[in-house]
Motif scaffolding. Structure first.
Motif, mmCIF file in Angstrom:
data_model
loop_
_atom_site.group_PDB
_atom_site.id
_atom_site.type_symbol
_atom_site.label_atom_id
_atom_site.label_comp_id
_atom_site.label_asym_id
_atom_site.label_seq_id
_atom_site.Cartn_x
_atom_site.Cartn_y
_atom_site.Cartn_z
ATOM 1 N N THR A 1 8.523 9.417 4.052
ATOM 2 C CA THR A 1 7.132 9.797 4.242
ATOM 3 C C THR A 1 6.997 10.477 5.601
ATOM 4 O O THR A 1 7.494 9.980 6.603
ATOM 5 C CB THR A 1 6.212 8.557 4.171
ATOM 6 N N GLN A 2 6.363 11.643 5.615
ATOM 7 C CA GLN A 2 6.209 12.428 6.833
ATOM 8 C C GLN A 2 4.732 12.514 7.207
ATOM 9 O O GLN A 2 3.871 12.533 6.338
ATOM 10 C CB GLN A 2 6.743 13.857 6.622
ATOM 11 N N LYS A 3 4.465 12.607 8.505
ATOM 12 C CA LYS A 3 3.085 12.835 8.914
ATOM 13 C C LYS A 3 2.744 14.301 8.630
ATOM 14 O O LYS A 3 3.645 15.136 8.475
ATOM 15 C CB LYS A 3 2.883 12.470 10.383
ATOM 16 N N ARG B 1 0.870 -1.188 0.000
ATOM 17 C CA ARG B 1 0.000 0.000 0.000
ATOM 18 C C ARG B 1 0.900 1.228 0.000
ATOM 19 O O ARG B 1 1.773 1.359 0.828
ATOM 20 C CB ARG B 1 -0.909 0.011 1.214
ATOM 21 N N PHE B 2 0.633 2.162 -0.932
ATOM 22 C CA PHE B 2 1.561 3.272 -1.138
ATOM 23 C C PHE B 2 0.932 4.644 -0.955
ATOM 24 O O PHE B 2 1.520 5.652 -1.342
ATOM 25 C CB PHE B 2 2.180 3.161 -2.534
ATOM 26 N N GLU B 3 -0.251 4.695 -0.350
ATOM 27 C CA GLU B 3 -0.897 5.991 -0.091
ATOM 28 C C GLU B 3 -1.958 5.833 0.978
ATOM 29 O O GLU B 3 -2.449 4.738 1.235
ATOM 30 C CB GLU B 3 -1.513 6.578 -1.364
ATOM 31 N N ARG B 4 -2.285 6.956 1.579
ATOM 32 C CA ARG B 4 -3.403 7.046 2.536
ATOM 33 C C ARG B 4 -4.102 8.364 2.283
ATOM 34 O O ARG B 4 -3.463 9.410 2.195
ATOM 35 C CB ARG B 4 -2.909 7.033 3.987
ATOM 36 N N GLY B 5 -5.408 8.305 2.175
ATOM 37 C CA GLY B 5 -6.195 9.523 2.004
ATOM 38 C C GLY B 5 -5.776 10.359 0.810
ATOM 39 O O GLY B 5 -5.873 11.583 0.837
ATOM 40 N N ALA C 1 -0.237 0.615 13.889
ATOM 41 C CA ALA C 1 -0.114 1.814 13.054
ATOM 42 C C ALA C 1 -0.935 1.663 11.772
ATOM 43 O O ALA C 1 -1.602 2.609 11.333
ATOM 44 C CB ALA C 1 1.347 2.093 12.727
ATOM 45 N N PHE C 2 -0.905 0.475 11.175
ATOM 46 C CA PHE C 2 -1.707 0.219 9.978
ATOM 47 C C PHE C 2 -3.184 0.427 10.294
ATOM 48 O O PHE C 2 -3.898 1.107 9.549
ATOM 49 C CB PHE C 2 -1.472 -1.210 9.474
ATOM 50 N N ASP C 3 -3.653 -0.160 11.403
ATOM 51 C CA ASP C 3 -5.066 -0.033 11.775
ATOM 52 C C ASP C 3 -5.447 1.421 12.057
ATOM 53 O O ASP C 3 -6.533 1.857 11.663
ATOM 54 C CB ASP C 3 -5.388 -0.912 12.981
ATOM 55 N N ASN C 4 -4.570 2.181 12.732
ATOM 56 C CA ASN C 4 -4.850 3.606 12.994
ATOM 57 C C ASN C 4 -5.004 4.374 11.684
ATOM 58 O O ASN C 4 -5.941 5.151 11.519
ATOM 59 C CB ASN C 4 -3.740 4.239 13.825
ATOM 60 N N SER D 1 -8.451 6.164 9.943
ATOM 61 C CA SER D 1 -8.523 7.604 9.647
ATOM 62 C C SER D 1 -8.328 7.914 8.166
ATOM 63 O O SER D 1 -8.586 9.041 7.741
ATOM 64 C CB SER D 1 -7.462 8.353 10.448
ATOM 65 N N ASP D 2 -7.867 6.927 7.395
ATOM 66 C CA ASP D 2 -7.516 7.114 5.985
ATOM 67 C C ASP D 2 -6.594 8.320 5.818
ATOM 68 O O ASP D 2 -6.796 9.181 4.965
ATOM 69 C CB ASP D 2 -8.753 7.260 5.100
ATOM 70 N N ALA D 3 -5.570 8.366 6.689
ATOM 71 C CA ALA D 3 -4.606 9.468 6.651
ATOM 72 C C ALA D 3 -3.227 8.963 7.071
ATOM 73 O O ALA D 3 -3.120 8.011 7.838
ATOM 74 C CB ALA D 3 -5.046 10.581 7.605
ATOM 75 N N VAL D 4 -2.185 9.617 6.575
ATOM 76 C CA VAL D 4 -0.817 9.327 7.020
ATOM 77 C C VAL D 4 -0.673 9.894 8.424
ATOM 78 O O VAL D 4 -0.889 11.092 8.638
ATOM 79 C CB VAL D 4 0.225 9.959 6.070
ATOM 80 N N GLU D 5 -0.349 9.052 9.404
ATOM 81 C CA GLU D 5 -0.213 9.502 10.792
ATOM 82 C C GLU D 5 1.189 9.275 11.350
ATOM 83 O O GLU D 5 1.468 9.674 12.477
ATOM 84 C CB GLU D 5 -1.230 8.768 11.670
ATOM 85 N N TRP D 6 2.060 8.622 10.584
ATOM 86 C CA TRP D 6 3.385 8.242 11.079
ATOM 87 C C TRP D 6 4.467 8.611 10.083
ATOM 88 O O TRP D 6 4.260 8.559 8.877
ATOM 89 C CB TRP D 6 3.445 6.729 11.287
ATOM 90 N N ARG D 7 5.650 8.911 10.603
ATOM 91 C CA ARG D 7 6.841 9.031 9.776
ATOM 92 C C ARG D 7 7.309 7.622 9.424
ATOM 93 O O ARG D 7 7.078 6.677 10.163
ATOM 94 C CB ARG D 7 7.967 9.725 10.549
ATOM 95 N N THR D 8 7.991 7.508 8.290
ATOM 96 C CA THR D 8 8.562 6.226 7.905
ATOM 97 C C THR D 8 10.016 6.424 7.468
ATOM 98 O O THR D 8 10.485 7.545 7.306
ATOM 99 C CB THR D 8 7.742 5.564 6.781
#
Length: 139
Positions: free
Chosen positions: A64-66, A7-11, A46-49, A53-60
């Motif tokens: 990828t930045q929150k 999976r490469f995107e959220r929201g 983190a995946f479930d969160n 929310s269908d949003a990026v919530e974590w740095r990786t």
């Protein structure tokens, strides 16, 4: 078994690098002349969160930045474990791996995520950051 980023995107926000993608474990089982293929995302907390929310919530790891820009990310040392690097069968558990975080136990038959594992007390899991669990004395 195989594990890779999937999976490469959220929201609608694309991850900065494909290696930040959430882990996706696949299984090919051969039994009595039949082949069964199954697959499932590694559903870390983190995946479930982020799924809820269908949003990026974590740095990786790979950029990828929150949301919130530099100020929201600069002092945040918690990294999301995408659990996307490898997979290992050990005993009756399957483990989704990532180099900078704990292994995630999976049921080898259903691929259901059973949570972060301390490998029977061999790892000290950290609640203060998401990366690099400490090791404890191993005989």
């Amino acid at each position: 078994f195989k594990n890779a980023p999937a999976r490469f995107e959220r929201g609608g926000i694309e991850y900065a690098h494909w290696l930040d993608g959430d882990g996706y474990v696949t299984s090919l089982a051969l039994d009595d002349g039949m082949a069964t293929w199954s697959a499932r995302y590694v559903r870390t907390d983190a995946f479930d969160n982020e799924d809820a929310s269908d949003a990026v919530e974590w740095r990786t790891t790979f950029g990828t930045q929150k949301p919130g820009g530099v100020l929201a990310n600069a002092m945040d040392i918690k990294l999301k474990s995408p659990a996307n690097t490898n997979v290992m069968l050990f005993g009756d558990k399957l483990y989704a791996l990532w180099e900078a975080g704990p292994p995630y136990a999976l049921d080898p038959h259903t691929l259901e995520c059973q949570g972060a594992s301390d490998l029977g007390g061999r790892l000290r899991l950290s609640s203060s950051h998401g990366a690099l669990p400490g090791t404890v004395g191993v005989a």
